[in-house]
Design an enzyme around this catalytic site. Structure first.
Site, PDB file in Angstrom:
ATOM      1  N   ARG A  17       9.917 -13.209  -3.187  1.00 31.12           N
ATOM      2  CA  ARG A  17       9.291 -11.883  -2.999  1.00 31.12           C
ATOM      3  C   ARG A  17      10.353 -10.783  -2.986  1.00 31.12           C
ATOM      4  NH1 ARG A  17       8.261  -9.956   1.799  1.00 31.12           N
ATOM      5  NH2 ARG A  17       7.535 -11.898   2.709  1.00 31.12           N
ATOM      6  N   ASP A  44       3.188   7.474 -16.030  1.00 30.58           N
ATOM      7  CA  ASP A  44       2.661   6.196 -16.513  1.00 30.58           C
ATOM      8  C   ASP A  44       2.901   6.183 -18.027  1.00 30.58           C
ATOM      9  OD1 ASP A  44       1.089   4.110 -17.500  1.00 30.58           O
ATOM     10  OD2 ASP A  44      -0.465   4.372 -15.978  1.00 30.58           O
TER      11      ASP A  44
HETATM   12  C1  LIG Z   1      -4.144  -1.055 -17.742  1.00 31.05           C
HETATM   13  C2  LIG Z   1      -3.519   0.172 -17.257  1.00 31.05           C
HETATM   14  C3  LIG Z   1      -3.102   0.314 -15.918  1.00 31.05           C
HETATM   15  C4  LIG Z   1      -3.334  -0.762 -14.881  1.00 31.05           C
HETATM   16  O1  LIG Z   1      -2.639  -1.919 -15.171  1.00 31.05           O
HETATM   17  P1  LIG Z   1      -3.102  -3.395 -14.682  1.00 31.05           P
HETATM   18  O2  LIG Z   1      -2.007  -4.248 -15.187  1.00 31.05           O
HETATM   19  O3  LIG Z   1      -4.434  -3.657 -15.290  1.00 31.05           O
HETATM   20  O4  LIG Z   1      -3.185  -3.328 -13.199  1.00 31.05           O
HETATM   21  C5  LIG Z   1      -2.479   1.487 -15.545  1.00 31.05           C
HETATM   22  N1  LIG Z   1      -2.270   2.483 -16.430  1.00 31.05           N
HETATM   23  C6  LIG Z   1      -2.663   2.391 -17.711  1.00 31.05           C
HETATM   24  C7  LIG Z   1      -2.408   3.528 -18.630  1.00 31.05           C
HETATM   25  C8  LIG Z   1      -3.301   1.247 -18.170  1.00 31.05           C
HETATM   26  O5  LIG Z   1      -3.695   1.172 -19.449  1.00 31.05           O
END
Ligand SMILES: *Cc1c(COP(=O)(O)O)cnc(C)c1O
Length: 402
Positions: free
Chosen positions: A58, A183
């Site tokens: 972890r 993101d």
């Molecule tokens: C899929 C996605 C997430 C979340 O990711 P997971 O791996 O499903 O938890 C976050 N941001 C974007 C832009 C995504 O496409």
């Protein structure tokens, strides 16, 4: 790697890989939960951080670390933290940056669960969020309050593909001591590197383009300095949402072809976007590589290629969307994105159904809107499938007057 500053294609193949016992060219899968100490003073030195080594998976693990180092290198960050999912990465990053009473400015076009996390979980800890249109710099500036600590962006955003100017937002944020979290899932570091544009933290769903093979759920956070790294690592260790060694191995394996895949995703997506733009049953197409994209110029400035995601609106609304979805064969009807296979989905009847029509329309998710994650197959096979699916849509024909 012996090259001082290798290009991205080379980094994809070589980054993060160290020397291991027996000299494997690929990092071994250290499928172990814990690591033996030589004696108590060795254990104590590891815990105090006086000696480098591994204690418990972890906290860190060589297979996970190899994948983390590869992505940190690709994003040009300091270090990275492998998480159990994209949502675990987003949760950990926000938990590391925010305190009760803080305020977040978040772009409206973000992955649905990200907005839900802020408005249902973080709001319970007295953290308030203001949603803005990320492409409107004035709206971002005006949303900032004295207690704003984070500006959270997703660009291109989900599912509208709205583009936010990372460099401009970072300048505004840093003038008020605010951290910018981006993101970068839709672009991947092969096409866009937010840290080089001024962002402080990058998050990814590894599940998508970085792994690229639709067989792993994972996430990652990339930070740009040692102090943040130590803070984020503590929070991740406490929250516990780490990736496991086998999934980290698979992601690291997937990354080797990332640059190649992104080129092919883009090449196919450009052809499909142009095909859709000329199709009589398509109302509009949103793709960062088309001049008709409202933030086309910002995109040109901050990404290397426009990527593999396309959003379009079919004429004929909900019925048309549903008919097309039920008629595709080669393109697979599924949520998620970024894999080698082409996936198609209809937000109004699927991912965003529970929002209700009014909220959907406010978020720009109309009834005929379709999201396409273009794969790396032969583009003609994808277009042929779309063509036969669209041919099933019956646009309202006027009954002849007899
Ligand atoms: C899929 C996605 C997430 C979340 O990711 P997971 O791996 O499903 O938890 C976050 N941001 C974007 C832009 C995504 O496409």
């Amino acid at each position: 790697m012996s090259h001082k500053n290798p290009n991205i294609e080379s980094k994809c193949v070589h980054s993060g890989i160290k020397e291991y016992q027996y000299g494997p060219v690929v990092p071994p899968i250290y499928q172990t939960s814990t690591f033996k100490f030589e004696n108590t003073s060795h254990g104590a030195a590891l815990f105090k951080g006086e000696e480098k080594g591994y204690i418990y998976t972890r906290m860190s693990n060589p297979t996970i670390e190899a994948m983390e180092d590869a992505i940190a290198d690709l994003e040009e960050g300091y270090k990275a933290l492998g998480c159990a999912s994209g949502m675990a990465a987003i949760h950990t990053a926000l938990a590391a940056l925010l305190n009760a009473g803080d305020h977040v400015v978040c772009s409206k076009s973000v992955y649905g669960p990200t907005a839900t996390l802020l408005s249902t979980v973080f709001s319970r800890f007295d953290i308030e969020t203001t949603y803005v249109s990320g492409s409107d710099i004035e709206e971002v500036r005006e949303a900032i309050k004295p207690n704003t600590k984070v500006i959270y962006l997703e660009t291109p955003g989900n599912p509208t593909l709205e583009i936010t100017d990372i460099e401009e937002v970072s300048k505004i944020a840093h003038a008020s001591n605010i951290k910018v979290v981006v993101d970068n899932t839709f672009m991947s570091p092969a096409l866009q590197k937010p840290i080089t544009l001024g962002a402080d933290v990058v998050v990814h769903s590894l599940t998508k383009f970085l792994n690229g093979h639709a067989d792993v759920v994972g996430g990652i956070i990339v930070v740009k300095d040692e102090l943040s790294y130590k803070n984020f690592r503590k929070v991740l260790n406490q929250l516990g949402g780490v990736i496991d060694p086998f999934n980290a191995f698979l992601v690291h394996r997937g990354i080797k072809t990332l640059a190649l895949r992104m080129e092919r995703h883009t090449e196919n997506a450009i052809k499909i976007a142009k095909y859709l733009e000329e199709h009589p049953k398509v109302k509009w197409v949103r793709y960062p590589g088309l001049k008709s994209h409202p933030q086309y110029m910002i995109g040109q400035k901050q990404h290397k290629l426009p990527g593999g995601m396309i959003t379009f609106e079919l004429k004929g609304g909900y019925h048309a969307g549903e008919t097309a979805m039920n008629s595709v064969g080669f393109c697979q009807l599924a949520v998620s994105l970024g894999g080698v296979e082409t996936l198609i989905q209809h937000p109004a009847s699927m991912t965003h159904f529970s929002m209700g029509k009014e909220a959907r329309v406010a978020a720009g998710i109309t009834d005929g809107l379709v999201r396409l994650s273009v794969g790396i197959e032969n583009v003609n096979d994808i277009i042929e499938d779309l063509e036969q699916a669209f041919s099933k849509i019956k646009l309202e024909v006027k009954e002849p007057v007899l």
